[in-house]
Write an enzyme that holds these catalytic residues in place. Structure first.
Site, PDB file in Angstrom:
ATOM      1  N   CYS A 157      34.560  57.323  47.831  1.00 16.51           N
ATOM      2  CA  CYS A 157      35.711  56.656  49.061  1.00 16.51           C
ATOM      3  C   CYS A 157      35.871  57.699  50.555  1.00 16.51           C
ATOM      4  O   CYS A 157      34.848  58.085  50.758  1.00 16.51           O
ATOM      5  CB  CYS A 157      36.505  57.935  47.330  1.00 16.51           C
ATOM      6  N   ARG A 187      31.012  52.503  53.318  1.00 21.62           N
ATOM      7  CA  ARG A 187      30.790  53.761  51.685  1.00 21.62           C
ATOM      8  C   ARG A 187      29.835  53.000  50.604  1.00 21.62           C
ATOM      9  O   ARG A 187      30.322  53.730  49.642  1.00 21.62           O
ATOM     10  CB  ARG A 187      31.950  55.324  52.232  1.00 21.62           C
ATOM     11  N   TRP A 194      36.570  53.922  45.414  1.00 24.71           N
ATOM     12  CA  TRP A 194      35.396  53.133  44.535  1.00 24.71           C
ATOM     13  C   TRP A 194      35.823  54.109  43.184  1.00 24.71           C
ATOM     14  O   TRP A 194      35.697  55.221  42.822  1.00 24.71           O
ATOM     15  CB  TRP A 194      34.012  53.879  45.102  1.00 24.71           C
ATOM     16  N   ASN A 205      39.439  62.084  46.754  1.00 24.56           N
ATOM     17  CA  ASN A 205      37.894  62.058  46.712  1.00 24.56           C
ATOM     18  C   ASN A 205      37.066  63.093  45.488  1.00 24.56           C
ATOM     19  O   ASN A 205      37.377  63.319  46.059  1.00 24.56           O
ATOM     20  CB  ASN A 205      37.383  61.477  47.778  1.00 24.56           C
ATOM     21  N   GLY A 206      36.529  61.805  45.059  1.00 21.81           N
ATOM     22  CA  GLY A 206      35.603  63.507  43.848  1.00 21.81           C
ATOM     23  C   GLY A 206      36.022  62.794  43.078  1.00 21.81           C
ATOM     24  O   GLY A 206      36.439  61.958  41.585  1.00 21.81           O
ATOM     25  N   GLU A 244      10.380  51.359  44.796  1.00 23.95           N
ATOM     26  CA  GLU A 244      11.959  51.453  45.849  1.00 23.95           C
ATOM     27  C   GLU A 244      11.803  50.076  45.848  1.00 23.95           C
ATOM     28  O   GLU A 244      12.700  49.543  45.952  1.00 23.95           O
ATOM     29  CB  GLU A 244      10.734  51.801  47.332  1.00 23.95           C
ATOM     30  N   LYS A 303      15.016  48.214  45.184  1.00 22.44           N
ATOM     31  CA  LYS A 303      15.438  47.336  46.368  1.00 22.44           C
ATOM     32  C   LYS A 303      16.113  45.654  45.937  1.00 22.44           C
ATOM     33  O   LYS A 303      17.349  44.902  45.873  1.00 22.44           O
ATOM     34  CB  LYS A 303      14.888  46.559  47.173  1.00 22.44           C
ATOM     35  N   GLU A 341      18.849  46.147  43.341  1.00 24.15           N
ATOM     36  CA  GLU A 341      20.420  46.724  43.546  1.00 24.15           C
ATOM     37  C   GLU A 341      21.517  46.113  44.289  1.00 24.15           C
ATOM     38  O   GLU A 341      22.295  45.469  44.623  1.00 24.15           O
ATOM     39  CB  GLU A 341      20.517  47.894  44.666  1.00 24.15           C
ATOM     40  N   HIS A 361       0.068  49.766  28.280  1.00 23.31           N
ATOM     41  CA  HIS A 361       0.545  50.743  27.343  1.00 23.31           C
ATOM     42  C   HIS A 361       2.005  50.633  26.661  1.00 23.31           C
ATOM     43  O   HIS A 361       2.572  51.557  26.760  1.00 23.31           O
ATOM     44  CB  HIS A 361       0.359  52.191  27.888  1.00 23.31           C
ATOM     45  N   LYS A 413      27.588  53.709  49.513  1.00 21.92           N
ATOM     46  CA  LYS A 413      26.882  53.928  50.502  1.00 21.92           C
ATOM     47  C   LYS A 413      26.668  55.414  50.480  1.00 21.92           C
ATOM     48  O   LYS A 413      25.822  55.612  50.377  1.00 21.92           O
ATOM     49  CB  LYS A 413      26.723  53.779  51.975  1.00 21.92           C
TER      50      LYS A 413
HETATM   51  O1  M6R Z   1      21.938  59.607  50.965  1.00 24.59           O
HETATM   52  P1  M6R Z   1      21.719  59.514  50.116  1.00 24.59           P
HETATM   53  O2  M6R Z   1      20.054  59.135  51.081  1.00 24.59           O
HETATM   54  O3  M6R Z   1      21.006  60.623  49.656  1.00 24.59           O
HETATM   55  O4  M6R Z   1      21.814  58.685  48.930  1.00 24.59           O
HETATM   56  C1  M6R Z   1      20.614  58.904  48.194  1.00 24.59           C
HETATM   57  C2  M6R Z   1      20.868  57.644  47.182  1.00 24.59           C
HETATM   58  O5  M6R Z   1      22.796  57.442  47.234  1.00 24.59           O
HETATM   59  C3  M6R Z   1      20.108  56.136  48.103  1.00 24.59           C
HETATM   60  O6  M6R Z   1      19.214  55.997  48.147  1.00 24.59           O
HETATM   61  C4  M6R Z   1      20.148  54.900  46.893  1.00 24.59           C
HETATM   62  O7  M6R Z   1      19.282  55.281  46.026  1.00 24.59           O
HETATM   63  C5  M6R Z   1      20.578  53.976  48.116  1.00 24.59           C
HETATM   64  N1  M6R Z   1      21.196  52.813  48.322  1.00 24.59           N
HETATM   65  C6  M6R Z   1      19.143  53.206  47.841  1.00 24.59           C
HETATM   66  O8  M6R Z   1      18.626  51.913  48.213  1.00 24.59           O
END
Ligand code: M6R
Length: 605
Positions: A2, A27, A74, A99-100, A478, A482, A485, A501, A600
């Protein structure tokens, strides 16, 4: 997540509110809205489409005014729908954005319903609007101070009242909110970027603060209602809507910015010295006996990679914890640990809460690796290293990750030096390798055409496995994050030795298995794991160094990395995985920069 913008001025503020929302779009959101004080009444416009659509809607209706608030939502409580979009009204008198997450919203809703309030949304936000209305004394500032005492959870709110046309009140607890101070006008926003070009005079509200904004007044009280003197800082925030240039998406642009981002992050590092992390760094580094890393998502994977470096080079024990778990877990505090938070945004609610939790257990040696110098994380930690990735707009973190790794490698060398485990010769070699990173990354980026060919194959799959060993296991994690997501392909990562395993049961000819295969001490072990996959018909897609001695054959596809980069190899090996995810998502036609359901900046729990 948000985004909030609010303004009180003597000019039409509609364009300022909408421009602010556009700058907060990065965001992540699923609906948006704006409300203004118009001729003694509240008027609003809301949309489940993009801010551009809201803007067209507002233009058509001619909505304009001098006092107002706006929001990108959001969804947490209630689906993304017009009636759940903010601003929420109460009895045509109070307009509010939030927001929250309000944890006691059910209880408050029941109470307000009993008092005759009717709800038109499923949101926890509408509860706050009605609560403010119910408690309204004729003075909005005074009312909000009392109302927030009834809220449990996290909030940043902006609210205005039909009966007080030149006033907006803001409050924060657990979610970010800043004040922009103008000349005879004042603003509120979730971050300074929303006000770029409007004002660079920024006040960062602290936990529990409530602010009264009028044309000539910006008055802040703390959670006890005492006047709070918060410094006004000059913040040169860049607009998040940085030019795309020749790129199709911000994610692609940000992947290609990595040579510059790493160069900037390491600029000014002429030698290894604790002061790079802050004035008190030497004293703190000297007394610590271990490291505790707290982070979420991609930043957590940066922490996992750093554990390999810190333990092998600086020889210091390291724990890496997912912040959302750590904050609620019974753990054994160690006041001699260096608590390191890693965060791109510096506003991630779980990471901030985990930091607070650590501090509450007397762990006060705190350091953050963060990309936003003005963020809550930097303000709350004793030491900081600011990565200089620049604004990252794509939800999928790319340049933030590699710059975090660069900063963490620097931390490793610094702790090694303080602990007497870094010779001058090693220091010089490592610094040389770090300085060469931008060039090395550029040569990896040149592999893009080969990766596009693979991405076309991946786009047809629904599952993928990622394998790595040692410090490349977090890189496999990672890579899988990627891919899932932004392309919505289900992807899992395993340390290759774990295959037998359990996950080997998933391997068929349909399963692409991406393997990170640098020529390190584990390469022969990894090759055996690859054989296990091939024997079950699995298709291997391998990123191998020239010296790894892995050649393409039936079911084994190889892209050769330009050079082996020793301990810094994770920084190079993640780049083709970012490109693979990007081009796979592109081929599947997903919304690369704003993947579904994600935000974001994750400012709620
Ligand atoms: O702003 P931050 O690095 O604290 O955010 C952490 C995660 O929300 C962020 O890395 C998220 O996993 C990304 N979308 C990954 O690409």
């Amino acid at each position: 997540m948000c985004g909030i913008v609010g303004a009180v001025a003597k000019r039409n503020i509609t364009p300022i509110l909408l421009q602010g929302l556009k700058r907060l779009e990065y965001r992540g959101y699923d609906s948006c809205g704006v409300a203004l004080h118009v001729d003694g009444m509240l008027q609003r416009s809301r949309s489940t489409a993009r801010v551009a659509e809201l803007e067209a809607q507002v233009e058509k209706s001619g909505l304009s005014g001098f006092t107002g608030i706006a929001h990108t939502r959001w969804a947490t409580h209630g689906a993304p729908a017009s009636h759940n979009a903010h601003p929420h009204f109460s009895r045509e008198r109070i307009a509010l954005v939030h927001n929250g997450i309000i944890e006691n919203h059910d209880e408050l809703r029941a109470e307000l319903k009993a008092a005759g309030y009717e709800f038109e949304s499923q949101t926890d936000t509408e509860v706050i609007a009605h609560l403010v209305d119910q408690m309204y004394t004729g003075d909005l500032f005074e009312t909000v101070q009392q109302a927030v005492k009834r809220l449990h959870g996290a909030y940043a709110i902006a609210v205005f009242c039909r009966d007080e046309p030149h006033r907006v009140v803001g409050a924060r607890q657990g979610s970010p909110l800043i004040v922009g101070v103008g000349d005879g006008e004042n603003f509120l926003a979730s971050d300074a970027m929303a006000l770029a070009g409007i004002t660079d005079q920024i006040i960062y509200l602290e936990e529990g603060d409530v602010v009264d904004l009028q044309l000539q007044r910006c008055w802040i009280v703390d959670s006890d209602g005492k006047p709070a003197d918060r410094p006004v800082r000059t913040v040169h925030a860049h607009s998040g809507a940085a030019e795309l240039g020749p790129y199709r998406h911000y994610m692609q642009k940000e992947i290609f910015e990595q040579p510059r981002a790493i160069g900037d992050t390491l600029e000014g590092v002429t030698g290894i010295m604790p002061e790079l992390f802050g004035d008190k760094a030497y004293d703190i580094f000297k007394k610590i006996d271990s490291v505790l890393i707290l982070a979420c998502g991609t930043s957590y994977y940066a922490g996992l990679t750093a554990k390999y470096w810190l333990e092998s080079i600086a020889q210091i024990p390291v724990n890496v914890e997912i912040a959302s778990e750590y904050r609620y877990r019974d753990s054994v505090p160690n006041p001699k640990a260096l608590v390191v938070t890693i965060s791109q945004s510096g506003e991630t609610a779980d990471t901030l809460a985990a930091l607070k939790h650590a501090r509450s257990m007397d762990m006060t040696n705190t350091l953050t690796i963060c990309n936003v110098a003005t963020s809550a994380m930097v303000r709350e930690c004793a030491l900081a290293y600011i990565t200089r990735a620049g604004v990252e707009v794509g939800v999928a973190s790319t340049k933030a990750f590699t710059t975090q790794l660069a900063a963490l490698f620097l931390l490793t060398l610094t702790l090694a030096q303080v602990r007497g485990r870094l010779s001058e010769e090693q220091e010089a070699t490592c610094l040389k390798a770090m300085r060469h990173l931008p060039v090395a990354i550029s040569s990896v980026l040149a592999l893009e055409p080969q990766i596009i060919a693979w991405a076309e194959e991946f786009a047809r799959k629904e599952n993928a496995l990622f394998l790595g060993r040692g410090m490349h296991y977090p890189i496999a994690l990672e890579g899988a994050l990627k891919l899932k997501e932004i392309s919505y392909i289900h992807a899992e990562a395993y340390p290759a030795g774990e295959l037998k395993h359990g996950p080997l049961a998933l391997v068929t000819e349909e399963m692409p298995v991406v393997t990170v295969a640098p020529n390190d001490a584990l390469i022969e072990k990894l090759k055996s794991n690859m054989q296990e996959v091939r024997a079950r018909g699995g298709q291997l897609y391998v990123f191998a160094d020239a010296d790894s001695k892995i050649a393409s054959s039936e079911g084994l596809h190889v892209i050769r990395m330009p050079e082996h980069y020793g301990k810094l190899s994770p920084i190079l090996h993640v780049i083709p995985l970012q490109l693979l995810a990007y081009h796979t998502a592109l081929a599947r036609g997903t919304d690369v920069d704003k993947p579904r359901n994600l935000a974001k900046s994750v400012t709620v729990e």
